[in-house]
Design a protein around this motif. Structure first.
Motif, PDB file in Angstrom:
ATOM      1  N   ILE A   1      -9.863  17.400  -0.071  1.00 41.45           N
ATOM      2  CA  ILE A   1      -9.091  16.435  -0.857  1.00 41.45           C
ATOM      3  C   ILE A   1     -10.037  15.409  -1.475  1.00 41.45           C
ATOM      4  CG2 ILE A   1      -7.330  14.616  -0.769  1.00 41.45           C
ATOM      5  CD1 ILE A   1      -5.989  16.184   1.477  1.00 41.45           C
ATOM      6  N   LYS A   2      -9.799  15.107  -2.757  1.00 38.38           N
ATOM      7  CA  LYS A   2     -10.626  14.136  -3.473  1.00 38.38           C
ATOM      8  C   LYS A   2      -9.834  12.874  -3.770  1.00 38.38           C
ATOM      9  CE  LYS A   2     -13.382  17.692  -5.816  1.00 38.38           C
ATOM     10  NZ  LYS A   2     -13.796  18.239  -7.134  1.00 38.38           N
ATOM     11  N   GLY A   3     -10.502  11.729  -3.659  1.00 41.13           N
ATOM     12  CA  GLY A   3      -9.900  10.479  -4.088  1.00 41.13           C
ATOM     13  C   GLY A   3      -9.824  10.438  -5.611  1.00 41.13           C
ATOM     14  N   PHE A   4      -9.234   9.371  -6.142  1.00 40.58           N
ATOM     15  CA  PHE A   4      -9.092   9.265  -7.586  1.00 40.58           C
ATOM     16  C   PHE A   4     -10.450   9.190  -8.296  1.00 40.58           C
ATOM     17  CE2 PHE A   4      -4.830   7.005  -6.696  1.00 40.58           C
ATOM     18  CZ  PHE A   4      -4.209   8.225  -6.504  1.00 40.58           C
ATOM     19  N   ASN A   5     -11.493   8.820  -7.550  1.00 43.45           N
ATOM     20  CA  ASN A   5     -12.840   8.761  -8.123  1.00 43.45           C
ATOM     21  C   ASN A   5     -13.585  10.096  -8.003  1.00 43.45           C
ATOM     22  OD1 ASN A   5     -13.332   8.832  -5.407  1.00 43.45           O
ATOM     23  ND2 ASN A   5     -14.427   6.878  -5.306  1.00 43.45           N
ATOM     24  N   GLY A   6     -12.910  11.126  -7.468  1.00 41.98           N
ATOM     25  CA  GLY A   6     -13.515  12.437  -7.344  1.00 41.98           C
ATOM     26  C   GLY A   6     -14.288  12.664  -6.059  1.00 41.98           C
ATOM     27  N   TRP A   7     -14.304  11.665  -5.174  1.00 40.15           N
ATOM     28  CA  TRP A   7     -15.059  11.795  -3.925  1.00 40.15           C
ATOM     29  C   TRP A   7     -14.262  12.541  -2.869  1.00 40.15           C
ATOM     30  CZ3 TRP A   7     -17.376   6.259  -2.809  1.00 40.15           C
ATOM     31  CH2 TRP A   7     -18.310   5.952  -3.817  1.00 40.15           C
TER      32      TRP A   7
ATOM     33  N   LEU B   1      -2.080   5.213  -2.052  1.00 39.47           N
ATOM     34  CA  LEU B   1      -1.528   4.973  -3.391  1.00 39.47           C
ATOM     35  C   LEU B   1      -2.570   4.429  -4.364  1.00 39.47           C
ATOM     36  CD1 LEU B   1       1.033   4.666  -5.246  1.00 39.47           C
ATOM     37  CD2 LEU B   1       1.216   2.335  -4.342  1.00 39.47           C
ATOM     38  N   PHE B   2      -3.428   3.517  -3.914  1.00 45.39           N
ATOM     39  CA  PHE B   2      -4.316   2.816  -4.825  1.00 45.39           C
ATOM     40  C   PHE B   2      -5.568   3.605  -5.198  1.00 45.39           C
ATOM     41  CE2 PHE B   2      -2.660  -1.565  -3.311  1.00 45.39           C
ATOM     42  CZ  PHE B   2      -1.568  -1.425  -4.156  1.00 45.39           C
ATOM     43  N   ASN B   3      -6.172   4.276  -4.201  1.00 41.89           N
ATOM     44  CA  ASN B   3      -7.456   4.925  -4.467  1.00 41.89           C
ATOM     45  C   ASN B   3      -7.450   6.443  -4.231  1.00 41.89           C
ATOM     46  OD1 ASN B   3      -7.392   5.004  -1.682  1.00 41.89           O
ATOM     47  ND2 ASN B   3      -8.886   3.357  -1.420  1.00 41.89           N
ATOM     48  N   GLY B   4      -6.335   6.961  -3.746  1.00 35.30           N
ATOM     49  CA  GLY B   4      -6.257   8.392  -3.508  1.00 35.30           C
ATOM     50  C   GLY B   4      -7.039   8.857  -2.299  1.00 35.30           C
ATOM     51  N   TYR B   5      -7.475   7.913  -1.469  1.00 34.33           N
ATOM     52  CA  TYR B   5      -8.249   8.272  -0.286  1.00 34.33           C
ATOM     53  C   TYR B   5      -7.331   8.701   0.856  1.00 34.33           C
ATOM     54  CZ  TYR B   5     -12.505   6.040  -2.184  1.00 34.33           C
ATOM     55  OH  TYR B   5     -13.605   5.707  -2.936  1.00 34.33           O
ATOM     56  N   THR B   6      -7.794   9.679   1.610  1.00 33.69           N
ATOM     57  CA  THR B   6      -7.156  10.033   2.869  1.00 33.69           C
ATOM     58  C   THR B   6      -7.788   9.197   3.980  1.00 33.69           C
ATOM     59  OG1 THR B   6      -8.796  11.752   3.306  1.00 33.69           O
ATOM     60  CG2 THR B   6      -6.816  12.417   2.094  1.00 33.69           C
TER      61      THR B   6
ATOM     62  N   MET C   1       0.798  -1.223   0.000  1.00 35.61           N
ATOM     63  CA  MET C   1       0.000   0.000   0.000  1.00 35.61           C
ATOM     64  C   MET C   1       0.835   1.280   0.000  1.00 35.61           C
ATOM     65  SD  MET C   1      -3.077  -1.187   0.003  1.00 35.61           S
ATOM     66  CE  MET C   1      -4.106   0.189   0.476  1.00 35.61           C
ATOM     67  N   GLU C   2       2.093   1.182   0.444  1.00 36.19           N
ATOM     68  CA  GLU C   2       2.984   2.343   0.534  1.00 36.19           C
ATOM     69  C   GLU C   2       2.371   3.475   1.348  1.00 36.19           C
ATOM     70  OE1 GLU C   2       4.954   3.692  -2.995  1.00 36.19           O
ATOM     71  OE2 GLU C   2       5.072   1.679  -3.838  1.00 36.19           O
ATOM     72  N   VAL C   3       1.795   3.125   2.497  1.00 34.55           N
ATOM     73  CA  VAL C   3       1.220   4.130   3.388  1.00 34.55           C
ATOM     74  C   VAL C   3       1.960   4.114   4.723  1.00 34.55           C
ATOM     75  CG1 VAL C   3      -1.078   4.077   2.359  1.00 34.55           C
ATOM     76  CG2 VAL C   3      -0.525   2.496   4.223  1.00 34.55           C
ATOM     77  N   SER C   4       1.773   5.177   5.473  1.00 35.46           N
ATOM     78  CA  SER C   4       2.344   5.251   6.816  1.00 35.46           C
ATOM     79  C   SER C   4       1.349   4.670   7.810  1.00 35.46           C
ATOM     80  CB  SER C   4       2.676   6.702   7.161  1.00 35.46           C
ATOM     81  OG  SER C   4       1.499   7.485   7.153  1.00 35.46           O
ATOM     82  N   ALA C   5       1.673   4.760   9.083  1.00 36.61           N
ATOM     83  CA  ALA C   5       0.784   4.240  10.122  1.00 36.61           C
ATOM     84  C   ALA C   5      -0.491   5.084  10.184  1.00 36.61           C
ATOM     85  CB  ALA C   5       1.501   4.257  11.472  1.00 36.61           C
ATOM     86  N   GLY C   6      -1.561   4.500  10.734  1.00 38.89           N
ATOM     87  CA  GLY C   6      -2.787   5.256  10.955  1.00 38.89           C
ATOM     88  C   GLY C   6      -3.936   4.902  10.037  1.00 38.89           C
ATOM     89  N   PHE C   7      -3.659   4.367   8.854  1.00 34.78           N
ATOM     90  CA  PHE C   7      -4.746   3.979   7.954  1.00 34.78           C
ATOM     91  C   PHE C   7      -5.483   2.752   8.486  1.00 34.78           C
ATOM     92  CE2 PHE C   7      -2.684   6.810   4.992  1.00 34.78           C
ATOM     93  CZ  PHE C   7      -3.713   7.246   4.165  1.00 34.78           C
ATOM     94  N   ARG C   8      -4.736   1.735   8.889  1.00 30.12           N
ATOM     95  CA  ARG C   8      -5.375   0.524   9.413  1.00 30.12           C
ATOM     96  C   ARG C   8      -6.095   0.816  10.731  1.00 30.12           C
ATOM     97  NH1 ARG C   8      -0.567  -1.102   6.974  1.00 30.12           N
ATOM     98  NH2 ARG C   8      -0.810  -2.693   5.354  1.00 30.12           N
TER      99      ARG C   8
END
Length: 230
Positions: A202-208, A171-176, A132-139
């Motif tokens: 901030i918008k995800g890759f789907n514009g949300w 990285l995958f969906n652009g979601y915060t 996922m190439e993310v830092s801590a906190g998403f999970r």
């Protein structure tokens, strides 16, 4: 129930089991070819056990960490394993920790481990190198470890770095983290992130945006939904 629901459930269980075996095999292969990572994996295993089951007689999680770090065998900021995960990202990947309904004791022990790792130099902003190439906190947002999430945010020393951390984009969906929380109905995570001036635009890759994600999910009450409006 769907007429084939039992077959679907059995297939899903078989698929999950196969995926688990594949992952364990890959991790074992990595460990055998990278023996220098073994102490970190051993520490992670002990921390997993502590978080899930609680302390064994005479066990202090603080002692486990002190022993590992004083020997110099484990670095709290170094990436480990085939996915290049620092400890703050490696710890929550255990299947029993990635539970959608962790009990309060487990949440408390998880927060304790996170805070002790941070105290010993772990940096939640360091990203994993694979997957996922993310830092801590998403999970933590996804699985409901809210106190641990806030401890991570608070530990980032400068306001500039903290802002960058809470607004990180996947990285995958652009979601915060905020969009994730809005989509899956994590009200407490939304409130925490808003306290740290997260960017709602901030918008995800789907514009949300987070507001749009919350509208689509219909899991967020209006009192919280309105706070997500840009």
């Amino acid at each position: 129930l769907h007429p084939h629901s039992e077959n679907i459930a059995a297939w899903k269980e078989k698929e999950d089991s196969a995926a688990k075996e594949y992952t364990e095999e890959k991790d074992a292969d990595w460990r055998s070819s990278h023996p220098q990572d073994a102490p970190a994996f051993d520490l992670a295993k002990e921390l997993h056990k502590y978080i899930v089951d609680g302390p064994t007689q005479g066990q202090l999680v603080e002692d486990l960490l002190d022993q590992a770090f004083k020997k110099g065998d484990v670095d709290p900021t170094k990436p480990y394993g085939r996915l290049g995960q620092p400890l703050l990202v490696l710890i929550p990947t255990h299947p029993k920790i990635m539970s959608l309904d962790p009990n309060e004791d487990q949440k408390e022990r998880y927060t304790e481990v996170v805070e002790m790792l941070i105290k010993r130099g772990a940096d939640p902003t360091i990203k994993e190198k694979g997957l996922m190439e993310v830092s801590a906190g998403f999970r933590e947002v996804f699985f409901g470890y809210m106190e641990a999430l806030e401890s991570m945010i608070k530990s980032v020393p400068s306001s500039e770095e903290r802002e960058k951390f809470v607004n990180e984009v996947g990285l995958f969906n652009g979601y915060t983290r905020l969009i994730d929380a809005a989509l899956i109905g994590k009200e407490e995570a939304i409130e925490i992130l808003l306290r740290y001036n997260v960017d709602r635009s901030i918008k995800g890759f789907n514009g949300w945006t987070a507001y749009k994600a919350a509208q689509r999910s219909r899991k967020i009450p209006d009192t919280v939904l309105n706070k997500l409006k840009v």
